[in-house]
Motif scaffolding. Structure first.
Motif, PDB file in Angstrom:
ATOM      1  N   PRO B 179       2.068  -9.550  -3.186  1.00 21.93           N
ATOM      2  CA  PRO B 179       2.798 -10.800  -3.416  1.00 21.93           C
ATOM      3  C   PRO B 179       2.196 -11.707  -4.497  1.00 21.93           C
ATOM      4  CG  PRO B 179       1.778 -10.742  -1.213  1.00 21.93           C
ATOM      5  CD  PRO B 179       1.691  -9.373  -1.776  1.00 21.93           C
ATOM      6  N   GLU B 180       0.889 -11.645  -4.701  1.00 19.78           N
ATOM      7  CA  GLU B 180       0.297 -12.613  -5.630  1.00 19.78           C
ATOM      8  C   GLU B 180       0.591 -12.263  -7.093  1.00 19.78           C
ATOM      9  OE1 GLU B 180      -1.405 -10.408  -3.976  1.00 19.78           O
ATOM     10  OE2 GLU B 180      -2.745  -9.379  -5.387  1.00 19.78           O
ATOM     11  N   VAL B 181       0.972 -11.013  -7.359  1.00 24.55           N
ATOM     12  CA  VAL B 181       1.133 -10.603  -8.758  1.00 24.55           C
ATOM     13  C   VAL B 181       2.401 -11.163  -9.411  1.00 24.55           C
ATOM     14  CG1 VAL B 181       1.487  -8.611 -10.258  1.00 24.55           C
ATOM     15  CG2 VAL B 181      -0.396  -8.623  -8.632  1.00 24.55           C
ATOM     16  N   PRO B 182       3.572 -10.985  -8.769  1.00 25.98           N
ATOM     17  CA  PRO B 182       4.758 -11.623  -9.357  1.00 25.98           C
ATOM     18  C   PRO B 182       4.611 -13.150  -9.408  1.00 25.98           C
ATOM     19  CG  PRO B 182       5.392 -10.051  -7.655  1.00 25.98           C
ATOM     20  CD  PRO B 182       3.903 -10.192  -7.570  1.00 25.98           C
ATOM     21  N   ALA B 183       3.749 -13.716  -8.554  1.00 28.77           N
ATOM     22  CA  ALA B 183       3.534 -15.160  -8.548  1.00 28.77           C
ATOM     23  C   ALA B 183       2.649 -15.609  -9.704  1.00 28.77           C
ATOM     24  CB  ALA B 183       2.928 -15.600  -7.220  1.00 28.77           C
ATOM     25  N   GLY B 184       2.137 -14.643 -10.491  1.00 31.72           N
ATOM     26  CA  GLY B 184       1.371 -15.006 -11.684  1.00 31.72           C
ATOM     27  C   GLY B 184      -0.120 -15.168 -11.471  1.00 31.72           C
ATOM     28  N   GLN B 185      -0.615 -14.817 -10.284  1.00 30.60           N
ATOM     29  CA  GLN B 185      -2.061 -14.885 -10.052  1.00 30.60           C
ATOM     30  C   GLN B 185      -2.737 -13.755 -10.837  1.00 30.60           C
ATOM     31  OE1 GLN B 185      -3.560 -17.244  -7.900  1.00 30.60           O
ATOM     32  NE2 GLN B 185      -1.505 -18.111  -8.064  1.00 30.60           N
ATOM     33  N   PRO B 186      -4.015 -13.944 -11.184  1.00 35.07           N
ATOM     34  CA  PRO B 186      -4.721 -12.858 -11.869  1.00 35.07           C
ATOM     35  C   PRO B 186      -4.769 -11.611 -10.994  1.00 35.07           C
ATOM     36  CG  PRO B 186      -6.031 -14.874 -11.877  1.00 35.07           C
ATOM     37  CD  PRO B 186      -4.858 -15.118 -10.971  1.00 35.07           C
ATOM     38  N   ALA B 187      -4.725 -10.459 -11.644  1.00 35.23           N
ATOM     39  CA  ALA B 187      -4.772  -9.198 -10.914  1.00 35.23           C
ATOM     40  C   ALA B 187      -6.186  -8.648 -10.963  1.00 35.23           C
ATOM     41  CB  ALA B 187      -3.809  -8.198 -11.537  1.00 35.23           C
ATOM     42  N   GLY B 188      -6.678  -8.216  -9.820  1.00 30.89           N
ATOM     43  CA  GLY B 188      -8.005  -7.612  -9.768  1.00 30.89           C
ATOM     44  C   GLY B 188      -7.885  -6.109  -9.645  1.00 30.89           C
ATOM     45  N   PRO B 189      -9.021  -5.430  -9.556  1.00 27.36           N
ATOM     46  CA  PRO B 189      -9.013  -3.978  -9.394  1.00 27.36           C
ATOM     47  C   PRO B 189      -8.241  -3.547  -8.142  1.00 27.36           C
ATOM     48  CG  PRO B 189     -11.258  -4.807  -9.699  1.00 27.36           C
ATOM     49  CD  PRO B 189     -10.371  -5.998  -9.616  1.00 27.36           C
ATOM     50  N   ASP B 190      -8.150  -4.453  -7.166  1.00 25.88           N
ATOM     51  CA  ASP B 190      -7.440  -4.101  -5.933  1.00 25.88           C
ATOM     52  C   ASP B 190      -5.960  -3.818  -6.190  1.00 25.88           C
ATOM     53  OD1 ASP B 190      -7.848  -7.107  -6.316  1.00 25.88           O
ATOM     54  OD2 ASP B 190      -6.078  -7.067  -5.036  1.00 25.88           O
ATOM     55  N   LEU B 191      -5.412  -4.374  -7.283  1.00 26.73           N
ATOM     56  CA  LEU B 191      -3.987  -4.133  -7.568  1.00 26.73           C
ATOM     57  C   LEU B 191      -3.711  -2.647  -7.790  1.00 26.73           C
ATOM     58  CD1 LEU B 191      -1.060  -4.888  -8.343  1.00 26.73           C
ATOM     59  CD2 LEU B 191      -1.883  -5.204 -10.683  1.00 26.73           C
ATOM     60  N   ASP B 192      -4.541  -2.006  -8.625  1.00 26.91           N
ATOM     61  CA  ASP B 192      -4.326  -0.582  -8.904  1.00 26.91           C
ATOM     62  C   ASP B 192      -4.471   0.248  -7.630  1.00 26.91           C
ATOM     63  OD1 ASP B 192      -3.814  -1.055 -11.549  1.00 26.91           O
ATOM     64  OD2 ASP B 192      -5.817  -0.491 -12.254  1.00 26.91           O
ATOM     65  N   ILE B 193      -5.439  -0.141  -6.783  1.00 31.54           N
ATOM     66  CA  ILE B 193      -5.639   0.593  -5.536  1.00 31.54           C
ATOM     67  C   ILE B 193      -4.443   0.392  -4.619  1.00 31.54           C
ATOM     68  CG2 ILE B 193      -7.084   0.734  -3.464  1.00 31.54           C
ATOM     69  CD1 ILE B 193      -9.485   0.061  -5.271  1.00 31.54           C
ATOM     70  N   TRP B 194      -3.942  -0.825  -4.584  1.00 31.60           N
ATOM     71  CA  TRP B 194      -2.737  -1.134  -3.777  1.00 31.60           C
ATOM     72  C   TRP B 194      -1.564  -0.242  -4.213  1.00 31.60           C
ATOM     73  CZ3 TRP B 194      -1.051  -5.343  -0.382  1.00 31.60           C
ATOM     74  CH2 TRP B 194       0.345  -5.461  -0.268  1.00 31.60           C
ATOM     75  N   LEU B 195      -1.290  -0.223  -5.528  1.00 31.04           N
ATOM     76  CA  LEU B 195      -0.138   0.538  -6.016  1.00 31.04           C
ATOM     77  C   LEU B 195      -0.359   2.044  -5.856  1.00 31.04           C
ATOM     78  CD1 LEU B 195       0.822  -1.544  -9.192  1.00 31.04           C
ATOM     79  CD2 LEU B 195       2.067  -1.418  -7.025  1.00 31.04           C
ATOM     80  N   ALA B 196      -1.585   2.486  -6.039  1.00 26.23           N
ATOM     81  CA  ALA B 196      -1.881   3.907  -5.836  1.00 26.23           C
ATOM     82  C   ALA B 196      -1.593   4.292  -4.388  1.00 26.23           C
ATOM     83  CB  ALA B 196      -3.342   4.207  -6.178  1.00 26.23           C
ATOM     84  N   THR B 197      -1.952   3.409  -3.467  1.00 25.98           N
ATOM     85  CA  THR B 197      -1.700   3.667  -2.055  1.00 25.98           C
ATOM     86  C   THR B 197      -0.196   3.769  -1.801  1.00 25.98           C
ATOM     87  OG1 THR B 197      -3.665   2.344  -1.583  1.00 25.98           O
ATOM     88  CG2 THR B 197      -2.266   2.905   0.280  1.00 25.98           C
ATOM     89  N   ARG B 198       0.557   2.861  -2.422  1.00 24.26           N
ATOM     90  CA  ARG B 198       2.016   2.914  -2.275  1.00 24.26           C
ATOM     91  C   ARG B 198       2.558   4.245  -2.822  1.00 24.26           C
ATOM     92  NH1 ARG B 198       5.051  -1.891  -1.196  1.00 24.26           N
ATOM     93  NH2 ARG B 198       6.612  -0.276  -0.923  1.00 24.26           N
ATOM     94  N   CYS B 199       2.065   4.651  -3.985  1.00 23.43           N
ATOM     95  CA  CYS B 199       2.511   5.922  -4.591  1.00 23.43           C
ATOM     96  C   CYS B 199       2.284   7.080  -3.639  1.00 23.43           C
ATOM     97  CB  CYS B 199       1.709   6.224  -5.863  1.00 23.43           C
ATOM     98  SG  CYS B 199       2.203   5.281  -7.303  1.00 23.43           S
ATOM     99  N   MET B 200       1.093   7.133  -3.061  1.00 20.51           N
ATOM    100  CA  MET B 200       0.746   8.310  -2.268  1.00 20.51           C
ATOM    101  C   MET B 200       1.459   8.308  -0.923  1.00 20.51           C
ATOM    102  SD  MET B 200      -0.881   9.757  -4.565  1.00 20.51           S
ATOM    103  CE  MET B 200      -0.974  11.268  -3.607  1.00 20.51           C
ATOM    104  N   THR B 201       1.605   7.154  -0.293  1.00 18.68           N
ATOM    105  CA  THR B 201       2.309   7.131   0.989  1.00 18.68           C
ATOM    106  C   THR B 201       3.794   7.435   0.778  1.00 18.68           C
ATOM    107  OG1 THR B 201       2.466   4.723   0.819  1.00 18.68           O
ATOM    108  CG2 THR B 201       0.710   5.597   2.173  1.00 18.68           C
ATOM    109  N   GLU B 202       4.327   6.989  -0.361  1.00 16.30           N
ATOM    110  CA  GLU B 202       5.722   7.308  -0.697  1.00 16.30           C
ATOM    111  C   GLU B 202       5.878   8.819  -0.926  1.00 16.30           C
ATOM    112  OE1 GLU B 202       8.695   6.005  -1.310  1.00 16.30           O
ATOM    113  OE2 GLU B 202       9.560   7.387  -2.778  1.00 16.30           O
ATOM    114  N   LEU B 203       4.885   9.415  -1.571  1.00 20.52           N
ATOM    115  CA  LEU B 203       4.935  10.843  -1.878  1.00 20.52           C
ATOM    116  C   LEU B 203       4.898  11.688  -0.603  1.00 20.52           C
ATOM    117  CD1 LEU B 203       4.786  12.775  -4.426  1.00 20.52           C
ATOM    118  CD2 LEU B 203       2.346  12.927  -3.939  1.00 20.52           C
ATOM    119  N   ILE B 204       4.067  11.275   0.336  1.00 22.03           N
ATOM    120  CA  ILE B 204       3.892  12.058   1.571  1.00 22.03           C
ATOM    121  C   ILE B 204       5.020  11.764   2.558  1.00 22.03           C
ATOM    122  CG2 ILE B 204       2.332  12.445   3.528  1.00 22.03           C
ATOM    123  CD1 ILE B 204       0.032  11.582   1.565  1.00 22.03           C
ATOM    124  N   GLY B 205       5.507  10.545   2.531  1.00 20.09           N
ATOM    125  CA  GLY B 205       6.628  10.169   3.390  1.00 20.09           C
ATOM    126  C   GLY B 205       6.293  10.324   4.860  1.00 20.09           C
ATOM    127  N   ALA B 206       7.228  10.836   5.624  1.00 21.79           N
ATOM    128  CA  ALA B 206       7.084  10.904   7.079  1.00 21.79           C
ATOM    129  C   ALA B 206       6.046  11.933   7.511  1.00 21.79           C
ATOM    130  CB  ALA B 206       8.432  11.238   7.715  1.00 21.79           C
TER     131      ALA B 206
END
Lengths: 321, 258
Positions: B179-206
């Motif tokens: 949520p903080e990214v579209p709000a314009g807050q600075p992005a830290g290294p945690d952003l890439d880890i967050w999105l990577a997690t989304r990618c992988m959970t989406e890939l594996i699915g159920a």
């Protein structure tokens, strides 16, 4: 495995980035605040609650209160930078499915502006956190005692936790500090800081018995504090908490140490596996924490998980006094 | 292009990305922003790829695309100038978007494991070189099935590490960002880890096993301060998880369905 072009051998380099991150963000203190943040003020609080919910059906309460007086030197700032990581670590390690964590701070009721600060129990859905609101005291009396007794009084009588009330599982309370408690709770201080009318003083040892009935309580003495390794301080806490006293040689490992203690308590990991994990993160805390946790692990009663016998229901025959 | 560069007449369009079109150009891919207002993002990509080439640990160079040349392209009819980045081609690679479509029930987590591990390696190497990718999304994660290779592409959205401000987010994936990214807050290294997690959970699915779901939950916390920040330390945790789930690591060949 596969092509050698995509090396995943990063372990030797893993330590380097850690130093570059973890900036402190004691925003409340750094903004020049001189008073306890309203959300952390224990005065008039009936109970801080850790409750089950649809999203978190089996909550487990974990409280971490640390000494913020001058004797702790730079340790509170380091803790403030590290402790936000605790929740995620508990989840990722699989030690606890639904942790609810409360942070608080301990000062000195005889001379501080903030003898006690107590946050809310937080799950993983909170954007802000109470750690950033903790006021750093930097005071303290200089007689190797701080108001741990007020903190224990609050935890004993002003918390309500479903893990204990519904499932008979104690919460986990970690006190991080480097000094001893005063001999007992004084009615005047309780009235002033928490707002309770207490008829008579409460000796510290009675309070420890009360709090440990509800909270599996640990004392952590960290490196970098004035009285790190102090035999008198360690003896004081060992007399009261027995094996639950941990000397922490490496502040970087504070979350791993707390998480591992909880993981052992929840039977989510064996001591050997846990210590191997601690080694994998490259922590220098391994040996000291190993010694402390080895004793804690050995003292646990064996756990058998089976369906309860049908005749276990019904009321208890005793009367609590 | 200014100076000697690929001929831009008779370009063969290979793909349309979020902001740019990709054309076959000799040994490389020519990337041209459709809207010249996105030239700053193209410039940012060239800067980040240069920084990664110069500062990332050479052992992990294979995880990043090669910038062959950064230049400009001018349309003689309109006079519009566009930044043009010529990127080394990636023969045999497929995006995670393609992989997900090829496995409608989700990718076996034991296969996704090597992709997840390598994604963390790539992210950690970039962070140590001072770059946050900023858009670790399925279309930007390219894998080589047979070689277990992974390349993180499209560095247009990148920002300086450890705390930079993103200039843009990918519209189609706006709901994926914390949520903080579209709000314009600075992005830290945690952003890439967050999105990577989304990618992988989406890939594996159920097909995700509960302990892996708990691991992912521990990477997707609402408060940025609580999220993991060091991808390489997280890799150590992830390896422990894999060992808990599957025992010692073994090689599993992976192929896209025919």
């Amino acid at each position: 495995m596969g092509s050698g072009r995509w090396s995943t051998d990063v372990y030797d380099a893993a330590a380097r980035f850690r130093a570059a991150t973890g900036a402190s963000a004691f925003s409340h203190s750094d903004s020049g605040a001189a008073r306890v943040h309203p959300s952390l003020d224990p005065f008039g609080v009936s109970v801080r609650e850790s409750r089950d919910s649809g999203e978190h059906p089996q909550s487990l309460a974990i409280a971490v209160l640390f000494d913020v007086t001058g004797s702790m030197r730079r340790v509170p700032r380091a803790l403030q930078a590290k402790l936000p990581q605790l929740l995620g670590l508990l989840l990722r390690k699989g030690y606890v499915a639904h942790p609810q964590i409360m942070f608080g701070a301990i000062g000195d009721a005889t001379c501080d502006r903030a003898p006690l600060q107590a946050g809310q129990f937080e799950s993983d859905n909170r954007m802000d956190d109470d750690l950033g609101r903790i006021l750093l005291e930097g005071g303290g009396g200089g007689q190797k005692t701080e108001s741990y007794e007020l903190a224990l009084y609050f935890m004993a009588r002003h918390t309500a936790i479903d893990c204990f009330e519904k499932r008979g599982r104690r919460g986990y309370l970690f006190l991080i500090g480097d000094e001893m408690a005063y001999p007992g709770v004084k009615p005047a201080e309780v009235r002033e800081v928490i707002g309770d009318g207490l008829q008579a003083g409460l000796p510290f040892d009675a309070l420890v018995a009360e709090v440990t009935a509800k909270w599996d309580t640990y004392y952590i003495l960290p490196a970098g504090a004035s009285y790190a390794g102090d035999a008198e301080v360690l003896g004081f806490w060992r007399d009261r908490l027995g094996q639950n006293v941990i000397e922490l040689a490496d502040l970087n490992a504070v979350c791993e140490t707390i998480a591992l203690t909880v993981g052992l308590g929840e039977d989510a990991i064996s001591l050997d596996d846990g210590l191997a994990d601690l080694g994998d993160v490259g922590s220098a805390a391994g040996p000291a924490v190993s010694r402390a946790l080895a004793v804690i692990g050995a003292g646990r009663a064996a756990l058998a998980v089976t369906a309860a016998p049908d005749d276990l229901g019904g009321p208890s025959g005793n009367v609590r006094i | 292009m200014s100076g000697p560069g690929p001929v831009t007449s008779a370009l063969i369009e290979l793909a349309r990305g979020d902001i740019a079109n990709l054309y076959q150009a000799g040994q490389g891919l020519l990337k041209l922003a459709r809207d010249p207002a996105d030239n700053d993002l193209m410039r940012r990509e060239a800067e980040s790829l240069t920084q990664l080439r110069d500062q990332a640990d050479a052992r992990f160079g294979a995880y990043f695309p090669r910038l062959v040349q950064a230049g400009r392209h001018e349309d003689p009819r309109s006079g519009i100038q566009r930044r043009a980045n010529l990127i080394g081609a990636l023969p045999g690679f497929r995006s995670l978007t393609d992989v997900r479509s090829a496995f409608p029930a989700g990718v076996d987590p034991r296969d996704a494991a090597w992709m997840w591990r390598r994604l963390l390696v790539a992210i950690g190497a970039a962070h140590r070189a001072g770059v946050i990718h900023g858009a670790v999304l399925p279309g930007h994660v390219m894998i080589h099935p047979a070689e277990h290779g992974l390349v993180l592409v499209d560095w247009c959205y990148s920002a300086p590490a450890p705390g930079g401000r993103l200039r843009a987010v990918v519209r189609r994936y706006r709901s994926w960002y914390p949520p903080e990214v579209p709000a314009g807050q600075p992005a830290g290294p945690d952003l890439d880890i967050w999105l990577a997690t989304r990618c992988m959970t989406e890939l594996i699915g159920a097909r995700v096993p509960p302990p892996m779901a708990a691991f992912a939950r521990g990477c997707l916390l609402a408060s940025p301060a609580r999220r993991p920040r060091d991808a390489w330390r997280l890799l150590a945790e992830f390896d422990e998880l894999l060992e808990r789930l599957y025992g010692p690591r073994t090689y599993r060949p992976f192929a896209m369905p025919a």
